[in-house]
Motif scaffolding. Structure first.
Motif, mmCIF file in Angstrom:
data_model
loop_
_atom_site.group_PDB
_atom_site.id
_atom_site.type_symbol
_atom_site.label_atom_id
_atom_site.label_comp_id
_atom_site.label_asym_id
_atom_site.label_seq_id
_atom_site.Cartn_x
_atom_site.Cartn_y
_atom_site.Cartn_z
ATOM 1 N N GLY A 42 0.830 -1.194 0.000
ATOM 2 C CA GLY A 42 0.000 0.000 0.000
ATOM 3 C C GLY A 42 0.865 1.244 0.000
ATOM 4 O O GLY A 42 2.074 1.194 -0.217
ATOM 5 N N CYS A 43 0.251 2.369 0.281
ATOM 6 C CA CYS A 43 0.995 3.634 0.222
ATOM 7 C C CYS A 43 0.934 4.405 1.532
ATOM 8 O O CYS A 43 1.363 5.564 1.601
ATOM 9 C CB CYS A 43 0.487 4.496 -0.927
ATOM 10 S SG CYS A 43 -1.318 4.556 -1.069
ATOM 11 N N SER A 44 0.342 3.794 2.574
ATOM 12 C CA SER A 44 0.345 4.368 3.918
ATOM 13 C C SER A 44 -0.139 5.817 3.895
ATOM 14 O O SER A 44 -1.194 6.119 3.343
ATOM 15 C CB SER A 44 1.749 4.244 4.508
ATOM 16 O OG SER A 44 1.764 4.558 5.866
ATOM 17 N N ALA A 45 0.662 6.725 4.476
ATOM 18 C CA ALA A 45 0.246 8.129 4.549
ATOM 19 C C ALA A 45 0.518 8.885 3.257
ATOM 20 O O ALA A 45 0.173 10.072 3.141
ATOM 21 C CB ALA A 45 0.982 8.816 5.702
ATOM 22 N N ASP A 46 1.123 8.192 2.262
ATOM 23 C CA ASP A 46 1.529 8.871 1.037
ATOM 24 C C ASP A 46 0.559 8.694 -0.130
ATOM 25 O O ASP A 46 0.878 9.064 -1.264
ATOM 26 C CB ASP A 46 2.911 8.355 0.603
ATOM 27 C CG ASP A 46 4.007 8.746 1.575
ATOM 28 O OD1 ASP A 46 3.901 9.828 2.184
ATOM 29 O OD2 ASP A 46 4.970 7.962 1.726
ATOM 30 N N CYS A 47 -0.616 8.154 0.137
ATOM 31 C CA CYS A 47 -1.529 7.811 -0.964
ATOM 32 C C CYS A 47 -1.974 9.002 -1.793
ATOM 33 O O CYS A 47 -2.369 8.836 -2.955
ATOM 34 C CB CYS A 47 -2.743 7.059 -0.418
ATOM 35 S SG CYS A 47 -2.352 5.409 0.211
ATOM 36 N N GLU A 48 -1.923 10.196 -1.226
ATOM 37 C CA GLU A 48 -2.315 11.387 -1.983
ATOM 38 C C GLU A 48 -1.178 11.918 -2.850
ATOM 39 O O GLU A 48 -1.398 12.790 -3.698
ATOM 40 C CB GLU A 48 -2.784 12.487 -1.017
ATOM 41 C CG GLU A 48 -4.023 12.127 -0.203
ATOM 42 C CD GLU A 48 -5.242 11.869 -1.081
ATOM 43 O OE1 GLU A 48 -5.457 12.641 -2.033
ATOM 44 O OE2 GLU A 48 -5.958 10.875 -0.827
ATOM 45 N N ASN A 49 0.019 11.409 -2.636
ATOM 46 C CA ASN A 49 1.166 11.892 -3.410
ATOM 47 C C ASN A 49 1.084 11.437 -4.862
ATOM 48 O O ASN A 49 0.698 10.295 -5.151
ATOM 49 C CB ASN A 49 2.478 11.378 -2.811
ATOM 50 C CG ASN A 49 2.897 12.132 -1.558
ATOM 51 O OD1 ASN A 49 2.276 13.131 -1.190
ATOM 52 N ND2 ASN A 49 3.954 11.661 -0.911
ATOM 53 N N THR A 50 1.462 12.317 -5.761
ATOM 54 C CA THR A 50 1.598 12.005 -7.186
ATOM 55 C C THR A 50 2.847 12.731 -7.686
ATOM 56 O O THR A 50 3.379 13.612 -6.985
ATOM 57 C CB THR A 50 0.386 12.482 -8.008
ATOM 58 O OG1 THR A 50 0.392 13.925 -8.047
ATOM 59 C CG2 THR A 50 -0.928 11.985 -7.417
ATOM 60 N N PRO A 51 3.320 12.416 -8.881
ATOM 61 C CA PRO A 51 4.466 13.168 -9.410
ATOM 62 C C PRO A 51 4.194 14.661 -9.578
ATOM 63 O O PRO A 51 5.132 15.456 -9.644
ATOM 64 C CB PRO A 51 4.710 12.503 -10.772
ATOM 65 C CG PRO A 51 4.182 11.116 -10.614
ATOM 66 C CD PRO A 51 2.965 11.270 -9.743
ATOM 67 N N GLY A 52 2.913 15.038 -9.615
ATOM 68 C CA GLY A 52 2.559 16.440 -9.795
ATOM 69 C C GLY A 52 2.245 17.188 -8.515
ATOM 70 O O GLY A 52 2.085 18.413 -8.523
ATOM 71 N N ASN A 53 2.163 16.459 -7.381
ATOM 72 C CA ASN A 53 1.823 17.102 -6.112
ATOM 73 C C ASN A 53 2.136 16.136 -4.978
ATOM 74 O O ASN A 53 1.449 15.127 -4.827
ATOM 75 C CB ASN A 53 0.339 17.485 -6.092
ATOM 76 C CG ASN A 53 -0.052 18.209 -4.815
ATOM 77 O OD1 ASN A 53 0.784 18.784 -4.128
ATOM 78 N ND2 ASN A 53 -1.342 18.163 -4.487
ATOM 79 N N TYR A 54 3.152 16.426 -4.215
ATOM 80 C CA TYR A 54 3.548 15.497 -3.153
ATOM 81 C C TYR A 54 4.255 16.234 -2.023
ATOM 82 O O TYR A 54 4.679 17.390 -2.177
ATOM 83 C CB TYR A 54 4.458 14.394 -3.712
ATOM 84 C CG TYR A 54 5.763 14.875 -4.292
ATOM 85 C CD1 TYR A 54 6.930 14.898 -3.530
ATOM 86 C CD2 TYR A 54 5.836 15.335 -5.610
ATOM 87 C CE1 TYR A 54 8.133 15.346 -4.067
ATOM 88 C CE2 TYR A 54 7.025 15.779 -6.160
ATOM 89 C CZ TYR A 54 8.174 15.784 -5.379
ATOM 90 O OH TYR A 54 9.351 16.237 -5.910
ATOM 91 N N GLN A 55 4.362 15.542 -0.901
ATOM 92 C CA GLN A 55 5.059 16.092 0.255
ATOM 93 C C GLN A 55 5.583 14.945 1.106
ATOM 94 O O GLN A 55 5.237 13.787 0.886
ATOM 95 C CB GLN A 55 4.119 16.966 1.085
ATOM 96 C CG GLN A 55 2.916 16.210 1.635
ATOM 97 C CD GLN A 55 1.945 17.117 2.370
ATOM 98 O OE1 GLN A 55 2.105 18.328 2.418
ATOM 99 N NE2 GLN A 55 0.920 16.518 2.965
ATOM 100 N N ASP A 56 6.418 15.284 2.077
ATOM 101 C CA ASP A 56 6.920 14.291 3.026
ATOM 102 C C ASP A 56 5.897 14.160 4.151
ATOM 103 O O ASP A 56 5.736 15.060 4.961
ATOM 104 C CB ASP A 56 8.272 14.727 3.584
ATOM 105 C CG ASP A 56 8.893 13.686 4.500
ATOM 106 O OD1 ASP A 56 8.189 12.718 4.887
ATOM 107 O OD2 ASP A 56 10.080 13.823 4.841
ATOM 108 N N ASN A 57 5.186 13.046 4.160
ATOM 109 C CA ASN A 57 4.132 12.843 5.158
ATOM 110 C C ASN A 57 4.620 12.147 6.423
ATOM 111 O O ASN A 57 3.831 11.870 7.318
ATOM 112 C CB ASN A 57 2.991 12.029 4.533
ATOM 113 C CG ASN A 57 2.314 12.788 3.408
ATOM 114 O OD1 ASN A 57 1.706 13.827 3.623
ATOM 115 N ND2 ASN A 57 2.420 12.269 2.188
#
Length: 336
Positions: A42-57
């Motif tokens: 899975g992607c844990s806390a990073d599921c909203e991250n994409t190459p166009g919008n991401y952050q260190d969660n």
């Protein structure tokens, strides 16, 4: 007769004791293996991250991720190196018209991470803005790719997902193999090194915060988790007996043994406590032994996967220069 019976009794007792100790040792080894090798798909806390919008969660960060994004990417799935395993990937061509004649870098994430992780997305954006196509994918038992057995194999099975990614680039995207490089982070560096050693279509490799000796990394992982290192053999044997895992083969050392004059760039922070920096400096003796073209950068005071954040400009320049010098293709400046 009495002495003979006594000898037999002592022999049976010793044999039983040895078997008991061996079973206990293997039992502890299996517990350690099943605990430490457990995947976290899975992607844990990073599921909203994409190459166009991401952050260190994972922590508070003031890093300007918004400067390192891409405008266009595609989601793809393709067959992995083993039956019934599908790889989930993000393909980031230089623009929406396709890859053009630009080189390609495959990015391989670390342990219990995924293509959604901000560290790997940052490197993808740096490269894409410099004119490289990039491919990010989830290794098996990670991210959105197939859960094979819920266990991590520290690269000894995951390398086949890298080779499958090369196949996909060549066969589906018509990429020239002479233009393909690879960047691996942490466990992804070990995975990348194995694939590099077994697939000569990969022309250049960057190993960031990586390792080459699998037995050493198992020992150090046990110590980090509070277990004595002499239990390493028990964990490795248990992995083979109960999990059909050969955790020591194939080895990342193959990158050096089978280098075929292809270049390797190894990066490590001197303050890394997750994968100790000697794992990269030890690569120098392997390079000398096999005549490999290795460059090492030990970045002062940087933590695990931290060189790119602490030395952003230097990291960007070195990575772009390395791939630009070792891969065929035409770079197109993609930075706005």
């Amino acid at each position: 007769n009495i002495m003979k019976k006594l000898y037999f009794k002592i022999g049976y007792t010793l044999t039983g004791l040895i078997l008991f100790v061996a079973l206990v040792y293997m039992g502890i080894g299996y517990f350690i293996y099943s605990t430490l090798a457990k995947a976290d798909p899975g992607c844990s806390a990073d599921c909203e991250n994409t190459p166009g919008n991401y952050q260190d969660n994972s922590k508070e960060s003031d890093f300007p991720f918004e400067k390192y994004i891409v405008d266009y990417w595609e989601s793809h799935q393709y067959a992995a190196g083993d039956e019934d395993i599908q790889i989930d990937a993000w393909w980031i061509p230089i623009d929406r018209n396709g890859p053009g004649e630009a080189p390609v870098v495959i990015l391989v994430h670390g342990l219990r991470s995924s293509k959604y992780d901000s560290d790997i997305l940052l490197v993808a954006a740096i490269l894409n803005q410099a004119g490289f196509n990039t491919l990010l994918f989830d290794q098996r038992d990670h991210g959105m790719s197939t859960i094979e057995d819920g266990k991590i194999s520290i690269g000894t099975k995951e390398y086949r997902d890298v080779i499958a990614s090369v196949d996909w680039l060549v066969n589906t995207q018509s990429i020239n193999p002479k233009s393909i490089g690879i960047y691996g982070l942490s466990m992804g560096a070990g995975t990348a090194a194995i694939a590099f050693g077994l697939d000569d279509r990969i022309q250049a490799a960057i190993l960031d915060s990586g390792f080459s000796d699998l037995y050493t990394i198992v020992e150090e992982e046990l110590q980090r988790e509070g277990y004595p290192p002499w239990l390493a053999k028990g964990a490795i044997w248990s992995a083979f007996i109960f999990g059909n895992e050969t955790l020591l083969e194939p080895s990342p050392k193959l990158a050096f043994k089978n280098h075929d004059d292809r270049s390797i760039f190894a990066i490590h922070g001197t303050s890394d406590t997750r994968v100790l920096p000697h794992n990269t400096s030890d690569m120098e003796s392997l390079a000398t032994k096999y005549g490999a073209n290795l460059t090492i950068w030990l970045a002062e005071n940087a933590i695990h996967s931290g060189v790119k954040f602490m030395y952003l400009e230097d990291f960007s320049n070195r990575v772009v220069e390395f791939f630009g010098s070792n891969l065929e293709g035409i770079l197109k400046d993609n930075k706005e």
